[in-house]
Scaffold this motif. Structure first.
Motif, PDB file in Angstrom:
ATOM      1  N   VAL A 111      21.128  -5.139 -27.837  1.00  0.00           N
ATOM      2  CA  VAL A 111      19.781  -4.630 -27.531  1.00  0.00           C
ATOM      3  C   VAL A 111      19.565  -4.619 -26.019  1.00  0.00           C
ATOM      4  O   VAL A 111      20.248  -5.334 -25.284  1.00  0.00           O
ATOM      5  CB  VAL A 111      18.678  -5.487 -28.203  1.00  0.00           C
ATOM      6  N   PRO A 112      18.589  -3.821 -25.558  1.00  0.00           N
ATOM      7  CA  PRO A 112      18.258  -3.863 -24.127  1.00  0.00           C
ATOM      8  C   PRO A 112      17.801  -5.260 -23.718  1.00  0.00           C
ATOM      9  O   PRO A 112      17.272  -6.014 -24.535  1.00  0.00           O
ATOM     10  CB  PRO A 112      17.104  -2.867 -24.001  1.00  0.00           C
ATOM     11  N   VAL A 113      18.031  -5.582 -22.447  1.00  0.00           N
ATOM     12  CA  VAL A 113      17.563  -6.867 -21.911  1.00  0.00           C
ATOM     13  C   VAL A 113      16.195  -6.631 -21.279  1.00  0.00           C
ATOM     14  O   VAL A 113      16.029  -5.725 -20.468  1.00  0.00           O
ATOM     15  CB  VAL A 113      18.538  -7.440 -20.856  1.00  0.00           C
ATOM     16  N   ILE A 114      15.221  -7.449 -21.664  1.00  0.00           N
ATOM     17  CA  ILE A 114      13.890  -7.370 -21.072  1.00  0.00           C
ATOM     18  C   ILE A 114      13.724  -8.529 -20.097  1.00  0.00           C
ATOM     19  O   ILE A 114      14.129  -9.666 -20.396  1.00  0.00           O
ATOM     20  CB  ILE A 114      12.772  -7.329 -22.142  1.00  0.00           C
ATOM     21  N   TYR A 115      13.183  -8.212 -18.938  1.00  0.00           N
ATOM     22  CA  TYR A 115      12.945  -9.197 -17.887  1.00  0.00           C
ATOM     23  C   TYR A 115      11.475  -9.203 -17.518  1.00  0.00           C
ATOM     24  O   TYR A 115      10.796  -8.183 -17.586  1.00  0.00           O
ATOM     25  CB  TYR A 115      13.696  -8.811 -16.604  1.00  0.00           C
ATOM     26  N   PHE A 116      10.997 -10.366 -17.079  1.00  0.00           N
ATOM     27  CA  PHE A 116       9.743 -10.487 -16.328  1.00  0.00           C
ATOM     28  C   PHE A 116      10.196 -10.975 -14.962  1.00  0.00           C
ATOM     29  O   PHE A 116      10.691 -12.096 -14.832  1.00  0.00           O
ATOM     30  CB  PHE A 116       8.761 -11.457 -16.987  1.00  0.00           C
ATOM     31  N   GLY A 117      10.090 -10.083 -13.963  1.00  0.00           N
ATOM     32  CA  GLY A 117      10.659 -10.399 -12.654  1.00  0.00           C
ATOM     33  C   GLY A 117      12.156 -10.543 -12.812  1.00  0.00           C
ATOM     34  O   GLY A 117      12.814  -9.676 -13.394  1.00  0.00           O
ATOM     35  N   SER A 118      12.716 -11.662 -12.348  1.00  0.00           N
ATOM     36  CA  SER A 118      14.165 -11.884 -12.475  1.00  0.00           C
ATOM     37  C   SER A 118      14.488 -12.778 -13.670  1.00  0.00           C
ATOM     38  O   SER A 118      15.645 -13.150 -13.871  1.00  0.00           O
ATOM     39  CB  SER A 118      14.699 -12.516 -11.185  1.00  0.00           C
ATOM     40  N   THR A 119      13.468 -13.115 -14.477  1.00  0.00           N
ATOM     41  CA  THR A 119      13.684 -13.996 -15.628  1.00  0.00           C
ATOM     42  C   THR A 119      14.013 -13.187 -16.874  1.00  0.00           C
ATOM     43  O   THR A 119      13.188 -12.418 -17.366  1.00  0.00           O
ATOM     44  CB  THR A 119      12.441 -14.876 -15.896  1.00  0.00           C
ATOM     45  N   LYS A 120      15.226 -13.382 -17.352  1.00  0.00           N
ATOM     46  CA  LYS A 120      15.694 -12.704 -18.562  1.00  0.00           C
ATOM     47  C   LYS A 120      15.021 -13.346 -19.779  1.00  0.00           C
ATOM     48  O   LYS A 120      15.006 -14.571 -19.911  1.00  0.00           O
ATOM     49  CB  LYS A 120      17.215 -12.854 -18.641  1.00  0.00           C
ATOM     50  N   MET A 121      14.468 -12.515 -20.666  1.00  0.00           N
ATOM     51  CA  MET A 121      13.773 -13.023 -21.850  1.00  0.00           C
ATOM     52  C   MET A 121      14.689 -13.131 -23.071  1.00  0.00           C
ATOM     53  O   MET A 121      14.463 -13.982 -23.924  1.00  0.00           O
ATOM     54  CB  MET A 121      12.587 -12.110 -22.204  1.00  0.00           C
ATOM     55  N   ASN A 122      15.708 -12.280 -23.171  1.00  0.00           N
ATOM     56  CA  ASN A 122      16.582 -12.309 -24.342  1.00  0.00           C
ATOM     57  C   ASN A 122      17.199 -13.696 -24.501  1.00  0.00           C
ATOM     58  O   ASN A 122      17.781 -14.232 -23.559  1.00  0.00           O
ATOM     59  CB  ASN A 122      17.696 -11.269 -24.209  1.00  0.00           C
ATOM     60  N   ASN A 123      17.031 -14.266 -25.673  1.00  0.00           N
ATOM     61  CA  ASN A 123      17.566 -15.598 -26.013  1.00  0.00           C
ATOM     62  C   ASN A 123      17.024 -16.715 -25.114  1.00  0.00           C
ATOM     63  O   ASN A 123      17.641 -17.771 -24.993  1.00  0.00           O
ATOM     64  CB  ASN A 123      19.100 -15.600 -25.967  1.00  0.00           C
ATOM     65  N   ASN A 124      15.874 -16.484 -24.485  1.00  0.00           N
ATOM     66  CA  ASN A 124      15.234 -17.473 -23.607  1.00  0.00           C
ATOM     67  C   ASN A 124      13.890 -17.825 -24.247  1.00  0.00           C
ATOM     68  O   ASN A 124      13.016 -16.969 -24.353  1.00  0.00           O
ATOM     69  CB  ASN A 124      15.045 -16.864 -22.216  1.00  0.00           C
ATOM     70  N   PHE A 125      13.721 -19.061 -24.663  1.00  0.00           N
ATOM     71  CA  PHE A 125      12.539 -19.440 -25.431  1.00  0.00           C
ATOM     72  C   PHE A 125      11.497 -20.198 -24.615  1.00  0.00           C
ATOM     73  O   PHE A 125      10.485 -20.637 -25.158  1.00  0.00           O
ATOM     74  CB  PHE A 125      12.967 -20.263 -26.654  1.00  0.00           C
TER      75      PHE A 125
END
Length: 173
Positions: free
Chosen positions: A64-78
């Motif tokens: 799937v595409p990787v979604i970021y907020f700024g430089s923080t990767k959200m994929n698999n990041n809880f």
């Protein structure tokens, strides 16, 4: 009809009326709770930076595409979703748009086996997706993985105002 029966009837009717008046306020309290949790999720995401998608990544076996907020990767990041739930209770999710689907890439919604429901998709026939496709928020009752929730869903836009994902918060009913 005896006086006792009349009084009992009046009391019973009054109880039904009182219950009817109280029930909507319980619903409004839930709605307010969902809106507060949504504002918390969005403000914490905003502090991380502007949303964008870049590249692809594996989430529960799906590319799937990787979604970021700024430089923080959200994929698999809880961290973000767990922080919101620690403060507001309930559940929180970040979805990324992948083709026509919206995939949970960061969530604390649980599957029946107790694991996080990452990699699962937003119901493509549900009420929430219909609103998101119109670029509108959705607040209301939905079933998530077979369980009833009071929820809020709002589109996540990139810098060009394209919908790249969805913010979600909800409380099991």
């Amino acid at each position: 009809m005896s006086t006792k029966q009349t009084i009992a009837g009046v009391l019973m009717a009054g109880s039904f009326i009182a219950a009817g008046m109280l029930l909507p306020s319980v619903g409004h309290a839930q709605d307010a709770k969902v809106k507060t949790a949504m504002e918390l999720l969005k403000s914490k995401a905003d502090k991380l930076g502007a949303p964008k998608t870049e590249g692809t990544d594996m989430v529960a076996g799906k590319q799937v595409p990787v979604i970021y907020f700024g430089s923080t990767k959200m994929n698999n990041n809880f961290n973000l979703v767990d922080e919101v739930v620690k403060q507001a209770g309930g559940t929180a999710t970040i979805f990324v748009k992948s083709g026509d689907d919206y995939v949970r890439v960061a969530t604390n919604v649980k599957k029946d086996d107790g694991s996080r429901a990452i990699g699962t998709i937003l119901d493509p026939k549900g009420k929430a997706i219909a609103s998101i496709k119109k670029n509108e928020a959705f607040y209301g009752d939905v079933d998530i993985l077979g369980k009833p929730y009071i929820t809020g869903y709002e589109p996540i836009h990139d810098a060009s105002k394209k919908i790249i994902g969805i913010y979600y918060v909800g409380y099991m009913k």
